[in-house]
Design an enzyme around this catalytic site. Structure first.
Site, short mmCIF file in Angstrom:
data_model
loop_
_atom_site.label_atom_id
_atom_site.label_comp_id
_atom_site.label_asym_id
_atom_site.label_seq_id
_atom_site.Cartn_x
_atom_site.Cartn_y
_atom_site.Cartn_z
N ASN A 1 0.80 -1.22 0.00
CA ASN A 1 0.00 0.00 0.00
C ASN A 1 0.83 1.28 0.00
O ASN A 1 0.31 2.34 -0.31
CB ASN A 1 -0.95 0.00 1.21
CG ASN A 1 -0.25 -0.34 2.50
OD1 ASN A 1 0.32 -1.42 2.63
ND2 ASN A 1 -0.26 0.55 3.45
N CYS B 1 -3.31 5.10 5.22
CA CYS B 1 -4.48 4.27 5.48
C CYS B 1 -4.43 3.56 6.81
O CYS B 1 -5.41 2.97 7.23
CB CYS B 1 -4.72 3.28 4.35
SG CYS B 1 -3.24 2.67 3.65
N1 PLP Z 1 -4.46 -4.22 3.80
C1 PLP Z 1 -3.96 -3.26 3.02
C2 PLP Z 1 -2.80 -3.57 2.15
C3 PLP Z 1 -4.51 -1.97 3.03
O1 PLP Z 1 -3.99 -1.02 2.26
C4 PLP Z 1 -5.61 -1.72 3.88
C5 PLP Z 1 -6.20 -0.38 3.96
O2 PLP Z 1 -5.60 0.60 3.66
C6 PLP Z 1 -6.12 -2.77 4.66
C7 PLP Z 1 -5.52 -4.01 4.60
C8 PLP Z 1 -7.30 -2.58 5.54
O3 PLP Z 1 -8.51 -2.52 4.81
P1 PLP Z 1 -9.79 -1.85 5.43
O4 PLP Z 1 -9.58 -0.37 5.40
O5 PLP Z 1 -10.94 -2.28 4.57
O6 PLP Z 1 -9.92 -2.36 6.83
#
Ligand code: PLP
Length: 388
Positions: free
Chosen positions: A154, A330
């Site tokens: 990410n 995130c």
């Molecule tokens: N995994 C990755 C690689 C992410 O980028 C994110 C969110 O940014 C998540 C998991 C978590 O997802 P959620 O926001 O739907 O909980």
């Protein structure tokens, strides 16, 4: 994009819902609002919505409907896979493997298991952020119950060689489960769990122009998971809780819209990303974290601007109506030093110099040029007047 003509380049944090998705969800909120567990007509209609959504997602992944479970987000999908998988397999062993560049949804689940007495091996990555299948295979032991490697990172958009890693794990220990966090990769790349030796695959609705608060987990045949939520026993007792029918239908429609146009969308995203690479690369002392070729994700560009704090650049761009994030936004809105940037060998003096630009199919080439113009204008000014 909207009235103020903002340029939204933070699509890895979240995306704008497709209009069609919002319309479908609205219709379900107002018309097909029954509880799919109810035995009357409204329940049956809602149940049908869930079944259709499952069929859509299963078709995209080329798996069977019964292998899909709906959750409240990507984080829950990761937690259910890792914690549920470890609890169910603990009689066989207590060793798990992951990488240092995973999302906190994986890393924190691993930490939780560690506190419960499980042993965790955390593998490093090379300077492009890639995990080597050989290193994974070498770490697998007879008591290794699960390996978790993300599909697309990410922060820098590194795409792991998932099929090779999966094959290496199964060759080393066929009983070891392979979990893949595909939250950033699903809808951007073709991901076929059966061809990639994936036992558990997590995805999220809001990264694909679907609703927030929705996720799903693919669970391969024969894989046992302990539930982590207890209640009414919905979804074969694995994930209790009344199903979020509008969210489920919305996420499936978003996935269908993205995945039916995957090749053309990837080409378009790469063209926009390449324009940014070309334009931003002309600015002195600007470089990119991770690979910039088409082995990386089409939608994520991590840009390191020496001598400029990411947060300052982010707010200067925001003043111009351009939205990006500092490193990775995130996980939380607290500033943190990125484990991914550190793992790829970013000098400590440059750890807070990176912004992440993340694109979606809603962006345009004109927006890339406008964003590059803005960065080119702002950076010399910040370097001159704002001390690090
Ligand atoms: N995994 C990755 C690689 C992410 O980028 C994110 C969110 O940014 C998540 C998991 C978590 O997802 P959620 O926001 O739907 O909980």
């Amino acid at each position: 994009m909207n009235e103020k003509r903002d340029i939204y380049l933070d699509n890895s944090a979240t995306t704008r819902c497709f209009l069609e998705v919002a319309a479908l969800m609205n219709e379900i909120f107002l018309e097909d609002y029954g509880n799919p567990s109810s035995m009357h007509h409204r329940g049956v209609t809602a149940e049908r919505r869930v079944a259709e959504a499952k069929k859509t997602l299963a078709g995209i992944l080329k798996v069977r409907d019964k292998n899909l479970y709906f959750t409240s987000c990507g984080t829950e999908s990761d937690n259910l896979a890792i914690i549920g998988g470890a609890l169910a397999a603990q009689r066989r062993g207590k060793h798990l493997i992951t990488t240092v560049i995973e999302h906190p949804a994986v890393l924190e689940a691993m930490k939780h298991l560690e506190a419960m007495g499980f042993e965790i091996t955390r593998l490093g990555v090379d300077s492009d952020g890639l995990v080597s299948p050989e290193a994974v295979a070498a770490a697998v032991r007879p008591d290794t119950i699960l390996v978790s490697v993300m599909h697309t990172n990410n922060e820098i958009g590194a795409v792991q060689p998932i099929a090779e890693i999966g094959a290496a794990i199964k060759a080393a220990n066929p009983a070891t489960l392979f979990h893949v966090d595909a939250v950033q990769g699903f809808g951007k790349a073709l991901i076929l769990p059966k061809r990639m030796y994936i036992d558990l695959l997590a995805a999220s609705g809001h990264k694909i122009h679907g609703p927030k608060g929705m996720g799903f987990l693919y669970v391969a045949d024969g894989v046992r998971l302990e539930p982590i939520l207890f209640g009414g026993g919905q979804q074969d007792g694995l994930r209790s809780g009344t199903l979020n029918v509008p969210g489920i239908a919305g996420m499936a429609l978003a996935a269908k819209m993205l995945c039916s146009n995957l090749d053309a969308d990837r080409e378009n995203l790469f063209a926009m990303k390449n324009r940014l690479i070309e334009r931003l690369g002309e600015i002195p002392d600007v470089c990119f974290n991770g690979r910039t070729d088409e082995t990386a994700a089409p939608h994520i560009l991590s840009v390191r601007v020496r001598g400029v704090r990411a947060e300052v650049l982010l707010h200067a761009l925001e003043d111009k109506g351009i939205y990006v994030s500092a490193g990775s936004a995130c996980a939380s809105n607290r500033p943190h030093l990125s484990a991914t940037l550190s793992a790829i060998g970013t000098p400590s003096s440059e750890m807070d110099n990176s912004i992440r630009i993340s694109l979606s199919v809603m962006n345009t080439m004109e927006e890339m040029d406008a964003a590059a113009d803005a960065v080119a204008e702002i950076v010399p000014f910040l370097r001159k007047f704002v001390r690090r």
